[in-house]
Each structure stands twice: as structure tokens, then as C-alpha cells.
Design an enzyme around this catalytic site. Structure first.
Site, PDB file in Angstrom:
ATOM      1  CG  ASP A  64      -0.306  -0.162   2.541  1.00 16.02           C
ATOM      2  OD1 ASP A  64       0.647  -0.946   2.631  1.00 16.02           O
ATOM      3  OD2 ASP A  64      -0.749   0.472   3.517  1.00 16.02           O
ATOM      4  CG  HIS A  65       3.182   2.481   2.544  1.00 17.45           C
ATOM      5  ND1 HIS A  65       3.143   3.680   3.240  1.00 17.45           N
ATOM      6  CD2 HIS A  65       2.391   1.621   3.239  1.00 17.45           C
ATOM      7  CE1 HIS A  65       2.366   3.537   4.299  1.00 17.45           C
ATOM      8  NE2 HIS A  65       1.909   2.300   4.316  1.00 17.45           N
TER       9      HIS A  65
END
Length: 311
Positions: A64-65
Site C-alpha cells: 500500500d506504500h
């Protein structure tokens, strides 16, 4: 310094929250902190050109990063980028970029320079008017918090220079830049004509982390602390188990570090309304808000944080 939140969700995005990403304009550079899925589309909505990005800083290598990186890297190639792109991140960033270069059979004709962040704390970028520092945090994988600190040059005291018979012109500039000069055989040092050091604005972005005392020291007296607050205190055990903080943790850090403004981000998809998190944080540290996508923050001077484009 101007910040725009492009994504404020945690592991699972929602209709109103994209995966984590923040773009920051400081001095003559545009920095991107984390690059979650669909970051380049968020930049379009925010009317920010990806072509202007100079450096990308990755806190850690969870999906998610980082899942927005392949898209941005390939789009920059399609748009004809020629200048290098710097990408900073923890151990494994080199391998990640090598895999990305092989995805999609695209041709990348510009240089991508990776910088592996190591150690507990270090300065990883420096130019005349600002530095970027990294501090290792505690998550389920290697994770770093980042600080941007402006460097303000001491005020040039023209009256002092004239008292020393220094003629206005290039010699003033040399002294102001920190260089000593030779005036008719007399050595004049910069400190003779410069005022005391001046503090520049500072901000810290936590990345994903459990609450820890080292963050209090890292964020001491900063103008803005952006700290993850994935859960409320009813899920404190779950937060700790997954390497995260609750809103109250972030607030305690802000209070103990004497920060000016706290912004909560990395919100779990279980919260359709973030007021519960905000209420818990404000009970400890009043000057708290929670981030939402496309919120813009401007830090103009010490203790002058302006938040605009709010919901």
C-alpha cells in the site's frame, strides 16, 4: 513548504481514501513520500504534474506504500522524461526497482538512481536551504520516518559590514554565503557580519510504526507531525500486533515532543467517519486534525501552519 495529501488510507483503500502518498514542495524541489496504488491518478486530480517530481522517499516496502511506483515510472518514460529520478528507501529498494523496470515491457530512457537508507538515523539529502533526515521506526518490516528541515541563513548585518569598511557588492555575497574574505590584507570572517542562527520550519512523516520514544526525540519541536493513526483505542491490541499506532498514541507523541500541529493519517477502512479517532487524539493533544485526500497544508513561518481545502 507546501504539502498535499494524495492518499490517506491504510492497507485497503476506500471510495474517499486512496493508498498513502504525500507530495511536498520545498525550495526548488518536489518530493513524493510513499507511492501507493493510483498515486499518479491522484496527482491528476490535484493538478500536480508527475514530471515535476525530483525525488521519491519510500517509508517501507509494503504494497500500500509502493504499488503506485510502476505506473508513475512508466508514465514518466511515456512523457519523455530525460532528467534522473531519485528514489530513497530501505534495504530492498534496489531489487524492487529492478523488478519494476522489467514490468510491462516498457522502455525507460531516463536514469533512476536508488539510494538505500540504512542505520538508525541519518541525513540522506542535503542542499543549501533544506535537508531530509531518516529515522528507523518499528513496524513488521524495515520502516523509516522522514524529516524535512529548512535551513535559514543567518541575517546579514549590513551595518556591521559597513563598519568594517567592506564595500557593498560581491564581498557582501561571499560573507553571506559563509566564506571569509581578504580585504586589503585583513581577514574578515562571516560570523563578524552575520546574526545568530535562525530556525527553519520542520515537518516529520512517521511512516507505519508502533509508538516509540525515539519518535518523540525525532519530532521534537517540529512545526508539523504527520503520524499514522490506523485504529482507535478499542483496537489497541490489533494495532500493536500489526505494527501500528492508535490515534491516542500519535497524540501522546505530539504532546511529549511539543509539536505545533498533528495530522493523523493512514486510517483503517473500518472508519467511514474519522471523528472517533479525532476525538481520542484531541483529548490528549488539542491541535490535531485528521488528513483527507487532497488536503493541502502550508507551513510559511515558524508556528504558522495553514490547512486548506478541508472537507
Amino acid at each position: 513548504m507546501e504539502l498535499t495529501f494524495l492518499g490517506t488510507a491504510s492497507a485497503i483503500p476506500t471510495r474517499s481514501r486512496n493508498h498513502t502518498s504525500i507530495v511536498i514542495k520545498v525550495s526548488n524541489r518536489m518530493l513524493l513520500f510513499d507511492c501507493g496504488e493510483a498515486t499518479q491518478k491522484q496527482m491528476m486530480y490535484a493538478q500536480i504534474s508527475p514530471m515535476k517530481i525530483d525525488d521519491i522517499y519510500i517509508t517501507h516496502l509494503h504494497g500500500d506504500h509502493i504499488l503506485g511506483l510502476p505506473g508513475i515510472i512508466q508514465s514518466l518514460a511515456f512523457r519523455g522524461r530525460t532528467r534522473p529520478l531519485n528514489i530513497y528507501g530501505p534495504e530492498g529498494i534496489d531489487e524492487l526497482l529492478e523488478h519494476i523496470k522489467k514490468l510491462g515491457f516498457s522502455s525507460i530512457n531516463y536514469e533512476i538512481i536508488t539510494h538505500t537508507v540504512t542505520g538508525d538515523e541519518s541525513t540522506i539529502y542535503k542542499q543549501e536551504d533544506f535537508v531530509v533526515k531518516a529515522r528507523k521506526m518499528q513496524h513488521t518490516v524495515i520502516d523509516y520516518a522522514y524529516m524535512i528541515e529548512e535551513i535559514r541563513q543567518p541575517k546579514f548585518l549590513k551595518s556591521k559590514a559597513l563598519e568594517l569598511n567592506i564595500p557593498p557588492g560581491p564581498l557582501f555575497g561571499q560573507l553571506q554565503a559563509g566564506q571569509e574574505i581578504n580585504l586589503d590584507g585583513v581577514i574578515i570572517k562571516p560570523e563578524q557580519v552575520l546574526g545568530p542562527p535562525r530556525k527553519g520550519v520542520k515537518m516529520v512523516f512517521s511512516g507505519d510504526t508502533v509508538p516509540q520514544e525515539s519518535m518523540v526525540e525525532f519530532a521534537r519541536d517540529v512545526d508539523l507531525l504527520i503520524h499514522e493513526a490506523t485504529f482507535s483505542k478499542k483496537y489497541a491490541d490489533k494495532a500493536l500486533e500489526n505494527g501500528h499506532s492508535i490515534a491516542e498514541d500519535a497524540a501522546l507523541i505530539a504532546k511529549n515532543a511539543n509539536v505545533e500541529q498533528l495530522i493523523l493519517t493512514h486510517i483503517s477502512n473500518r472508519y467511514t467517519n474519522s471523528d472517533e479517532l479525532l476525538e481520542e487524539a484531541k483529548a490528549v493533544f488539542e491541535n490535531t486534525v485528521y488528513a483527507h485526500d487532497f488536503m493541502t497544508v502550508i507551513i510559511e513561518n515558524k508556528k504558522a501552519v495553514r490547512i486548506i481545502n478541508k472537507e
